[in-house]
Scaffold this active site. Sequence first.
Site, PDB file in Angstrom:
ATOM      1  N   GLU A   1       0.797  -1.245   0.000  1.00  0.00           N
ATOM      2  CA  GLU A   1       0.000   0.000   0.000  1.00  0.00           C
ATOM      3  C   GLU A   1       0.824   1.287   0.000  1.00  0.00           C
ATOM      4  O   GLU A   1       0.572   2.200   0.804  1.00  0.00           O
ATOM      5  CB  GLU A   1      -0.976  -0.021   1.188  1.00  0.00           C
ATOM      6  CG  GLU A   1      -1.885  -1.236   1.163  1.00  0.00           C
ATOM      7  CD  GLU A   1      -2.893  -1.289   2.304  1.00  0.00           C
ATOM      8  OE1 GLU A   1      -2.761  -0.501   3.262  1.00  0.00           O
ATOM      9  OE2 GLU A   1      -3.809  -2.112   2.244  1.00  0.00           O
TER      10      GLU A   1
ATOM     11  N   ASN B   1       2.279  -4.718  -3.505  1.00  0.00           N
ATOM     12  CA  ASN B   1       0.862  -5.026  -3.282  1.00  0.00           C
ATOM     13  C   ASN B   1       0.089  -3.756  -2.940  1.00  0.00           C
ATOM     14  O   ASN B   1       0.563  -2.925  -2.167  1.00  0.00           O
ATOM     15  CB  ASN B   1       0.807  -6.013  -2.097  1.00  0.00           C
ATOM     16  CG  ASN B   1      -0.497  -6.755  -1.950  1.00  0.00           C
ATOM     17  OD1 ASN B   1      -1.000  -7.320  -2.912  1.00  0.00           O
ATOM     18  ND2 ASN B   1      -1.050  -6.768  -0.740  1.00  0.00           N
TER      19      ASN B   1
ATOM     20  N   HIS C   1     -10.137  -5.953  -2.752  1.00  0.00           N
ATOM     21  CA  HIS C   1     -11.222  -5.756  -1.780  1.00  0.00           C
ATOM     22  C   HIS C   1     -12.342  -5.019  -2.520  1.00  0.00           C
ATOM     23  O   HIS C   1     -12.355  -3.791  -2.583  1.00  0.00           O
ATOM     24  CB  HIS C   1     -10.725  -4.973  -0.568  1.00  0.00           C
ATOM     25  CG  HIS C   1      -9.697  -5.729   0.213  1.00  0.00           C
ATOM     26  ND1 HIS C   1      -9.993  -6.890   0.881  1.00  0.00           N
ATOM     27  CD2 HIS C   1      -8.382  -5.517   0.410  1.00  0.00           C
ATOM     28  CE1 HIS C   1      -8.900  -7.359   1.472  1.00  0.00           C
ATOM     29  NE2 HIS C   1      -7.906  -6.542   1.194  1.00  0.00           N
TER      30      HIS C   1
ATOM     31  N   GLU D   1      -5.941 -10.498  -2.135  1.00  0.00           N
ATOM     32  CA  GLU D   1      -6.775 -10.362  -0.927  1.00  0.00           C
ATOM     33  C   GLU D   1      -8.245 -10.253  -1.303  1.00  0.00           C
ATOM     34  O   GLU D   1      -8.988  -9.438  -0.743  1.00  0.00           O
ATOM     35  CB  GLU D   1      -6.360  -9.120  -0.115  1.00  0.00           C
ATOM     36  CG  GLU D   1      -4.895  -9.100   0.262  1.00  0.00           C
ATOM     37  CD  GLU D   1      -4.490  -7.900   1.118  1.00  0.00           C
ATOM     38  OE1 GLU D   1      -5.374  -7.237   1.690  1.00  0.00           O
ATOM     39  OE2 GLU D   1      -3.275  -7.648   1.221  1.00  0.00           O
TER      40      GLU D   1
ATOM     41  N   ASP E   1     -12.026 -10.162  -1.673  1.00  0.00           N
ATOM     42  CA  ASP E   1     -13.337 -10.345  -1.034  1.00  0.00           C
ATOM     43  C   ASP E   1     -14.302  -9.372  -1.711  1.00  0.00           C
ATOM     44  O   ASP E   1     -13.881  -8.372  -2.291  1.00  0.00           O
ATOM     45  CB  ASP E   1     -13.305 -10.203   0.503  1.00  0.00           C
ATOM     46  CG  ASP E   1     -12.641  -8.961   1.045  1.00  0.00           C
ATOM     47  OD1 ASP E   1     -12.547  -7.936   0.316  1.00  0.00           O
ATOM     48  OD2 ASP E   1     -12.207  -8.985   2.217  1.00  0.00           O
TER      49      ASP E   1
END
Length: 312
Positions: free
Chosen positions: A128, A169, A205, A233, A235
């Site tokens: 990030e 990432n 996300h 990651e 979702d």
Amino acid sequence: SAPLRAHAAAIDRYIGTSIDPDPLADEPIYGTIVAREFNSITTGNTLKWDWTQPSPGQWNFGAADTFVDFAEQHDQLVRGHTLVWHNQTPGWVQDLPSAQLRAAMESHIDAVVGRYEGRIGHWDVVNEPFEEDGSLRDSFWREGLGDGYIAEAFQLARQADPNAELYLNDYNVEGINAKSDAMYELVADLLAQGVPIDGVGLQGHLILGQVPSTLQQNIARFAALGVDVAITELDIRMQLPVTPGQLEQQARDYAEVVDACLAVERCVGLTVWSFTDRHSWIPEFFPGEGAALPWDEEYEPKPAYHAIHDAL
Ligand code: XIL
């Protein structure tokens, strides 16, 4: 029918999940599903700095050791998460003056990556680093070490395990936008400077019904630079309470993400950020939202599970 991992392995990809120590220890079905369905795990919170080294020289590797042992028993890739991040890093690190901050980064990467040399296959080296507008985040890392902290972190990770695949990432970089443009430029720059970067992680996300239409195109442009790409990651959250219609939309969304990845050869795998709604970060971080994962709170597969299965 065959578990997800069999379908993924047959097409030379991985399907992964992040895992947490408490359910792995306390709920037998949790480990059963992780072992049966996934050929990769990500270390959840257990290799973040605040977990591994909460105060100087006090190391906690027990939980991560358990995960790596588990993965070896079940023939799974381990994704190590994460080395250099502005969150979940203790105050004692954030408060260090530049020279000591650099030394702390060096010894941390050396110790953590070195401990698992040859056993953790992929590392999220820097997590990030971007703002939404594409500028570099004004984190304590950048304040202390300058923009070069990113290249330095990759070089240190390469020294600590020459065979690990090293990833950059971030989130909200799944589609083509200002932030992913900046990530693209940075990866191109790092490669041009000979910095050892092997892959780009798109966290994923996502919000129900909002899979970016440019996802595949974005994956493809990173791959064309000569790095691997992974969804790290995934979702897909929705407003609660859940309706059958939302679960069907979620299934379509998951399939769209899997399809976009599989359409690009260098998209090497997908990881969900936990696999069950019973253990998801979403309800805590996005109040009113949830149900973001392919298994429900009772460990029953949801329509999203079947959609991933059919897409693989
Ligand atoms: C989340 C964890 O799931 C939570 O348990 C923790 O409290 C906060 O972090 N991006 C990342 C992950 O890279 O490390 C975050 O994980 C979710 C967002």
